[in-house]
Design a protein around this motif. Structure first.
Motif, PDB file in Angstrom:
ATOM      1  N   UNK A 226       0.831  -1.201   0.000  1.00 43.21           N
ATOM      2  CA  UNK A 226       0.000   0.000   0.000  1.00 43.21           C
ATOM      3  C   UNK A 226       0.868   1.255   0.000  1.00 43.21           C
ATOM      4  N   UNK A 227       0.456   2.225  -0.815  1.00 41.56           N
ATOM      5  CA  UNK A 227       1.144   3.509  -0.829  1.00 41.56           C
ATOM      6  C   UNK A 227       0.581   4.394   0.273  1.00 41.56           C
ATOM      7  N   UNK A 228       1.217   5.538   0.499  1.00 44.44           N
ATOM      8  CA  UNK A 228       0.731   6.468   1.515  1.00 44.44           C
ATOM      9  C   UNK A 228      -0.659   7.000   1.150  1.00 44.44           C
ATOM     10  N   UNK A 229      -0.890   7.201  -0.141  1.00 45.20           N
ATOM     11  CA  UNK A 229      -2.211   7.653  -0.576  1.00 45.20           C
ATOM     12  C   UNK A 229      -3.280   6.623  -0.246  1.00 45.20           C
ATOM     13  N   UNK A 230      -2.971   5.355  -0.511  1.00 44.62           N
ATOM     14  CA  UNK A 230      -3.922   4.287  -0.222  1.00 44.62           C
ATOM     15  C   UNK A 230      -4.161   4.137   1.277  1.00 44.62           C
ATOM     16  N   UNK A 231      -3.078   4.255   2.053  1.00 49.74           N
ATOM     17  CA  UNK A 231      -3.232   4.190   3.513  1.00 49.74           C
ATOM     18  C   UNK A 231      -4.103   5.340   4.018  1.00 49.74           C
ATOM     19  N   UNK A 232      -3.918   6.512   3.419  1.00 46.80           N
ATOM     20  CA  UNK A 232      -4.729   7.660   3.814  1.00 46.80           C
ATOM     21  C   UNK A 232      -6.196   7.450   3.478  1.00 46.80           C
ATOM     22  N   UNK A 233      -6.473   6.841   2.319  1.00 43.43           N
ATOM     23  CA  UNK A 233      -7.855   6.539   1.948  1.00 43.43           C
ATOM     24  C   UNK A 233      -8.490   5.586   2.956  1.00 43.43           C
ATOM     25  N   UNK A 234      -7.739   4.587   3.390  1.00 50.30           N
ATOM     26  CA  UNK A 234      -8.266   3.618   4.350  1.00 50.30           C
ATOM     27  C   UNK A 234      -8.527   4.277   5.693  1.00 50.30           C
ATOM     28  N   UNK A 235      -7.584   5.103   6.140  1.00 52.46           N
ATOM     29  CA  UNK A 235      -7.770   5.793   7.420  1.00 52.46           C
ATOM     30  C   UNK A 235      -8.971   6.724   7.368  1.00 52.46           C
ATOM     31  N   UNK A 236      -9.130   7.411   6.226  1.00 50.73           N
ATOM     32  CA  UNK A 236     -10.268   8.316   6.071  1.00 50.73           C
ATOM     33  C   UNK A 236     -11.583   7.548   6.090  1.00 50.73           C
ATOM     34  N   UNK A 237     -11.603   6.408   5.411  1.00 51.11           N
ATOM     35  CA  UNK A 237     -12.828   5.602   5.380  1.00 51.11           C
ATOM     36  C   UNK A 237     -13.181   5.084   6.770  1.00 51.11           C
ATOM     37  N   UNK A 238     -12.176   4.593   7.506  1.00 51.16           N
ATOM     38  CA  UNK A 238     -12.438   4.058   8.836  1.00 51.16           C
ATOM     39  C   UNK A 238     -12.881   5.142   9.811  1.00 51.16           C
ATOM     40  N   UNK A 239     -12.300   6.337   9.658  1.00 46.83           N
ATOM     41  CA  UNK A 239     -12.697   7.423  10.560  1.00 46.83           C
ATOM     42  C   UNK A 239     -14.130   7.867  10.292  1.00 46.83           C
ATOM     43  N   UNK A 240     -14.540   7.857   9.023  1.00 45.62           N
ATOM     44  CA  UNK A 240     -15.906   8.247   8.688  1.00 45.62           C
ATOM     45  C   UNK A 240     -16.922   7.221   9.135  1.00 45.62           C
ATOM     46  N   UNK A 241     -16.489   5.958   9.231  1.00 47.72           N
ATOM     47  CA  UNK A 241     -17.410   4.893   9.615  1.00 47.72           C
ATOM     48  C   UNK A 241     -17.012   4.288  10.961  1.00 47.72           C
ATOM     49  N   UNK A 242     -16.439   5.114  11.809  1.00 40.77           N
ATOM     50  CA  UNK A 242     -15.941   4.609  13.097  1.00 40.77           C
ATOM     51  C   UNK A 242     -17.064   4.023  13.947  1.00 40.77           C
ATOM     52  N   UNK A 243     -18.238   4.635  13.898  1.00 40.69           N
ATOM     53  CA  UNK A 243     -19.346   4.165  14.731  1.00 40.69           C
ATOM     54  C   UNK A 243     -19.782   2.764  14.324  1.00 40.69           C
ATOM     55  N   UNK A 244     -19.760   2.497  13.013  1.00 40.47           N
ATOM     56  CA  UNK A 244     -20.213   1.189  12.537  1.00 40.47           C
ATOM     57  C   UNK A 244     -19.230   0.080  12.869  1.00 40.47           C
ATOM     58  N   UNK A 245     -17.964   0.427  13.062  1.00 41.25           N
ATOM     59  CA  UNK A 245     -16.949  -0.580  13.312  1.00 41.25           C
ATOM     60  C   UNK A 245     -16.445  -0.598  14.759  1.00 41.25           C
ATOM     61  N   UNK A 246     -16.991   0.252  15.613  1.00 38.88           N
ATOM     62  CA  UNK A 246     -16.535   0.298  17.000  1.00 38.88           C
ATOM     63  C   UNK A 246     -17.104  -0.868  17.786  1.00 38.88           C
ATOM     64  N   UNK A 247     -16.392  -1.366  18.823  1.00 41.06           N
ATOM     65  CA  UNK A 247     -16.861  -2.495  19.616  1.00 41.06           C
ATOM     66  C   UNK A 247     -18.172  -2.165  20.319  1.00 41.06           C
ATOM     67  N   UNK A 248     -19.025  -3.182  20.402  1.00 36.70           N
ATOM     68  CA  UNK A 248     -20.268  -3.037  21.149  1.00 36.70           C
ATOM     69  C   UNK A 248     -21.422  -2.525  20.339  1.00 36.70           C
ATOM     70  N   UNK A 249     -21.212  -2.214  19.047  1.00 34.82           N
ATOM     71  CA  UNK A 249     -22.315  -1.755  18.213  1.00 34.82           C
ATOM     72  C   UNK A 249     -22.951  -2.953  17.535  1.00 34.82           C
ATOM     73  N   UNK A 250     -24.163  -2.733  17.012  1.00 37.80           N
ATOM     74  CA  UNK A 250     -24.889  -3.836  16.394  1.00 37.80           C
ATOM     75  C   UNK A 250     -24.380  -4.153  15.009  1.00 37.80           C
TER      76      UNK A 250
END
Length: 257
Positions: A226-250
């Motif tokens: 993965x390049x830095x650009x790709x890593x940044x895309x992944x981090x951005x995606x995870x931060x935007x969907x943090x609630x859906x992927x956080x522990x204890x959610x449905x």
């Protein structure tokens, strides 16, 4: 003029047109299933026509095996449409390019989910996939394998130009509004980004053909780090969907493979 008309192979012409319509219906079915309000429904129709025309047109230059080649391609296309329809219903996205050549699609969990996602309307893809094969079996001994008439070929060329111009113009207009930039390079980066975790974005902007091209490109570079650009895309995606992927959610399960 009468002699020219008499040379037209009616069976051949009817077969190519029927297969073309079957492919268009298969592509349009995926458009309907994945429709989320944007792009507009009209552009989705144009996209299906653009993809079907691009697939069929090269076969009109074949002097032999045009019929059987179209039948096989139509069947494979229907299978691809069905696989992506089922995947979309389970994960809300199209199949990632690397998954086509991996073992994830044959996982028992994925297969059970796909079976559960089947709908009665999916039978349309079975019809559009098998009908050209049945027509080919019916006419192959009763018609010569001549190339379709030039009029059909020119009509497909015209349809190809017009449909792809409308489709890409619509994508450019949408992305220029969303990005807030009129700079050509910036808009093109949004239309066909080098890396994106949203595979439906490729499909919406460059139709199914562009999505397939990106799948092939990704599969050929699947081992590339993965390049830095790709890593940044992944981090951005995870931060935007943090609630859906956080522990204890449905919804603590990934939406993609």
């Amino acid at each position: 003029m009468k002699n020219y008309i008499s040379r037209i192979n009616n069976r051949q012409l009817s077969y190519v047109l029927a297969t073309y319509m079957c492919m268009t219906l298969s592509l349009f079915y995926l458009e309907v299933v994945t429709y989320e309000g944007t792009p507009s429904f009209l552009f989705r129709i144009i996209a299906a026509i653009a993809d079907a025309t691009l697939i069929v047109l090269p076969f009109t230059f074949l002097k032999r095996y045009c019929n059987v080649a179209l039948a096989i391609v139509s069947a494979v296309l229907s299978l691809l449409m069905l696989a992506n329809v089922l995947y979309y219903r389970c994960f809300g996205d199209l199949i990632p390019g690397s998954s086509y050549f991996g073992s994830s699609l044959t996982d028992s969990f994925v297969i059970k989910g796909a079976i559960a996602a089947l709908r009665f309307g999916d039978a349309l893809l079975l019809v559009t996939g098998l009908l050209p094969l049945g027509l080919w079996a019916f006419i192959r001994e009763k018609t010569s394998l001549r190339a379709p008439i030039k009029v059909l070929r020119y009509a497909l060329m015209l349809a190809l130009c017009l449909s792809w111009m409308c489709s890409l113009a619509g994508a450019y207009r949408r992305e220029s509004i969303y990005s807030g930039s009129s700079r050509f390079a910036d808009v093109m980066e949004q239309i066909y980004p080098e890396f994106s975790v949203d595979w439906k974005k490729y499909y919406n902007n460059t139709n199914f053909t562009g999505y397939v091209v990106r799948c092939v490109q990704r599969a050929m570079h699947s081992d590339k780090p993965l390049s830095e650009t790709e890593r940044g895309e992944i981090r951005s995606f995870l931060s935007e969907h943090a609630a859906a992927y956080s522990p204890g959610t449905a919804t603590n399960e990934p939406r993609n493979l």
